[in-house]
Design a protein around this motif. Structure first.
Motif, PDB file in Angstrom:
ATOM      1  N   LEU A 151      -2.374  -4.715   0.549  1.00 41.12           N
ATOM      2  CA  LEU A 151      -1.108  -4.019   0.318  1.00 41.12           C
ATOM      3  C   LEU A 151      -1.342  -2.644  -0.312  1.00 41.12           C
ATOM      4  O   LEU A 151      -0.672  -1.671   0.025  1.00 41.12           O
ATOM      5  CB  LEU A 151      -0.185  -4.855  -0.559  1.00 41.12           C
ATOM      6  N   ARG A 152      -2.285  -2.558  -1.237  1.00 41.87           N
ATOM      7  CA  ARG A 152      -2.599  -1.272  -1.870  1.00 41.87           C
ATOM      8  C   ARG A 152      -3.129  -0.289  -0.822  1.00 41.87           C
ATOM      9  O   ARG A 152      -2.719   0.876  -0.791  1.00 41.87           O
ATOM     10  CB  ARG A 152      -3.622  -1.480  -2.990  1.00 41.87           C
ATOM     11  N   ARG A 153      -4.025  -0.743   0.018  1.00 43.03           N
ATOM     12  CA  ARG A 153      -4.573   0.131   1.069  1.00 43.03           C
ATOM     13  C   ARG A 153      -3.484   0.572   2.041  1.00 43.03           C
ATOM     14  O   ARG A 153      -3.453   1.721   2.474  1.00 43.03           O
ATOM     15  CB  ARG A 153      -5.685  -0.594   1.825  1.00 43.03           C
ATOM     16  N   LEU A 154      -2.576  -0.341   2.360  1.00 43.70           N
ATOM     17  CA  LEU A 154      -1.468  -0.006   3.265  1.00 43.70           C
ATOM     18  C   LEU A 154      -0.568   1.052   2.633  1.00 43.70           C
ATOM     19  O   LEU A 154      -0.140   1.991   3.312  1.00 43.70           O
ATOM     20  CB  LEU A 154      -0.673  -1.270   3.601  1.00 43.70           C
ATOM     21  N   SER A 155      -0.308   0.910   1.364  1.00 45.94           N
ATOM     22  CA  SER A 155       0.510   1.896   0.643  1.00 45.94           C
ATOM     23  C   SER A 155      -0.144   3.272   0.660  1.00 45.94           C
ATOM     24  O   SER A 155       0.514   4.288   0.923  1.00 45.94           O
ATOM     25  CB  SER A 155       0.732   1.431  -0.794  1.00 45.94           C
ATOM     26  N   HIS A 156      -1.451   3.324   0.413  1.00 48.84           N
ATOM     27  CA  HIS A 156      -2.169   4.603   0.448  1.00 48.84           C
ATOM     28  C   HIS A 156      -2.130   5.210   1.852  1.00 48.84           C
ATOM     29  O   HIS A 156      -1.974   6.430   2.007  1.00 48.84           O
ATOM     30  CB  HIS A 156      -3.633   4.422  -0.003  1.00 48.84           C
ATOM     31  N   LEU A 157      -2.251   4.371   2.839  1.00 50.09           N
ATOM     32  CA  LEU A 157      -2.207   4.851   4.226  1.00 50.09           C
ATOM     33  C   LEU A 157      -0.832   5.423   4.557  1.00 50.09           C
ATOM     34  O   LEU A 157      -0.722   6.489   5.169  1.00 50.09           O
ATOM     35  CB  LEU A 157      -2.565   3.715   5.199  1.00 50.09           C
ATOM     36  N   GLU A 158       0.218   4.734   4.128  1.00 51.96           N
ATOM     37  CA  GLU A 158       1.576   5.237   4.366  1.00 51.96           C
ATOM     38  C   GLU A 158       1.771   6.596   3.683  1.00 51.96           C
ATOM     39  O   GLU A 158       2.341   7.514   4.267  1.00 51.96           O
ATOM     40  CB  GLU A 158       2.616   4.243   3.831  1.00 51.96           C
ATOM     41  N   PHE A 194       2.689   9.635   6.052  1.00 50.38           N
ATOM     42  CA  PHE A 194       4.061  10.122   5.979  1.00 50.38           C
ATOM     43  C   PHE A 194       4.293  11.094   4.820  1.00 50.38           C
ATOM     44  O   PHE A 194       5.288  11.800   4.803  1.00 50.38           O
ATOM     45  CB  PHE A 194       5.031   8.940   5.863  1.00 50.38           C
ATOM     46  N   GLY A 195       3.422  11.088   3.876  1.00 47.47           N
ATOM     47  CA  GLY A 195       3.528  12.029   2.755  1.00 47.47           C
ATOM     48  C   GLY A 195       4.836  11.877   1.997  1.00 47.47           C
ATOM     49  O   GLY A 195       5.293  10.778   1.731  1.00 47.47           O
ATOM     50  N   SER A 196       5.438  13.010   1.699  1.00 48.84           N
ATOM     51  CA  SER A 196       6.666  12.990   0.876  1.00 48.84           C
ATOM     52  C   SER A 196       7.887  12.522   1.669  1.00 48.84           C
ATOM     53  O   SER A 196       8.897  12.203   1.081  1.00 48.84           O
ATOM     54  CB  SER A 196       6.912  14.372   0.302  1.00 48.84           C
ATOM     55  N   LYS A 197       7.811  12.506   2.979  1.00 47.66           N
ATOM     56  CA  LYS A 197       8.958  12.077   3.782  1.00 47.66           C
ATOM     57  C   LYS A 197       9.352  10.649   3.442  1.00 47.66           C
ATOM     58  O   LYS A 197      10.514  10.288   3.455  1.00 47.66           O
ATOM     59  CB  LYS A 197       8.632  12.144   5.272  1.00 47.66           C
ATOM     60  N   LEU A 198       8.375   9.840   3.130  1.00 50.90           N
ATOM     61  CA  LEU A 198       8.606   8.423   2.862  1.00 50.90           C
ATOM     62  C   LEU A 198       9.418   8.237   1.575  1.00 50.90           C
ATOM     63  O   LEU A 198      10.293   7.415   1.495  1.00 50.90           O
ATOM     64  CB  LEU A 198       7.275   7.670   2.744  1.00 50.90           C
ATOM     65  N   HIS A 199       9.170   9.061   0.562  1.00 56.67           N
ATOM     66  CA  HIS A 199       9.807   8.886  -0.732  1.00 56.67           C
ATOM     67  C   HIS A 199      11.079   9.700  -0.861  1.00 56.67           C
ATOM     68  O   HIS A 199      11.887   9.429  -1.755  1.00 56.67           O
ATOM     69  CB  HIS A 199       8.837   9.261  -1.862  1.00 56.67           C
ATOM     70  N   ASN A 200      11.336  10.716   0.002  1.00 55.27           N
ATOM     71  CA  ASN A 200      12.513  11.575  -0.116  1.00 55.27           C
ATOM     72  C   ASN A 200      13.721  11.006   0.593  1.00 55.27           C
ATOM     73  O   ASN A 200      14.824  11.494   0.384  1.00 55.27           O
ATOM     74  CB  ASN A 200      12.211  12.965   0.434  1.00 55.27           C
ATOM     75  N   GLU A 201      13.543  10.004   1.411  1.00 58.05           N
ATOM     76  CA  GLU A 201      14.711   9.497   2.174  1.00 58.05           C
ATOM     77  C   GLU A 201      15.542   8.554   1.404  1.00 58.05           C
ATOM     78  O   GLU A 201      15.331   7.862   0.557  1.00 58.05           O
ATOM     79  CB  GLU A 201      14.214   8.839   3.467  1.00 58.05           C
TER      80      GLU A 201
END
Length: 97
Positions: free
Chosen positions: A79-86, A90-97
């Protein structure tokens, strides 16, 4: 698929002749072509069956791929590796939505 005739049976088939029957030479020429096709189909079927047996054998003898995670890897690590990959993809796009 049931095969009812062999090339030999077609070749050896005798037809009764009648007063107004078909031209025997024409029928014989046509049947010669049918026999050639029949033999070609039989050879192709045998070739494909041989190839199929070979490929099935290779598949049965192929090494099995390991589907489990590498030893020492936990779900948390995955899960940690998947999070880093995301985050990387996706960069900041993932957290700005």
């Amino acid at each position: 698929m049931d095969i009812k005739l062999t090339a030999k049976e077609i070749l050896e088939k005798d037809f009764k002749t009648g007063m107004r029957g078909y031209n025997q030479d024409e029928v014989d020429q046509f049947l010669d072509v049918v026999i050639q096709d029949y033999e070609s189909f039989s050879q192709q079927i045998e070739k494909l069956q041989t190839e199929n047996r070979k490929l099935r054998s290779e598949l049965e003898n192929a090494p099995k791929k390991q589907s489990a995670p590498a030893p020492g890897t936990t779900n948390f690590d995955i899960l940690r590796r998947l999070s880093h990959l995301e985050n990387h993809v996706f960069g900041s796009k993932l957290h700005n939505e």
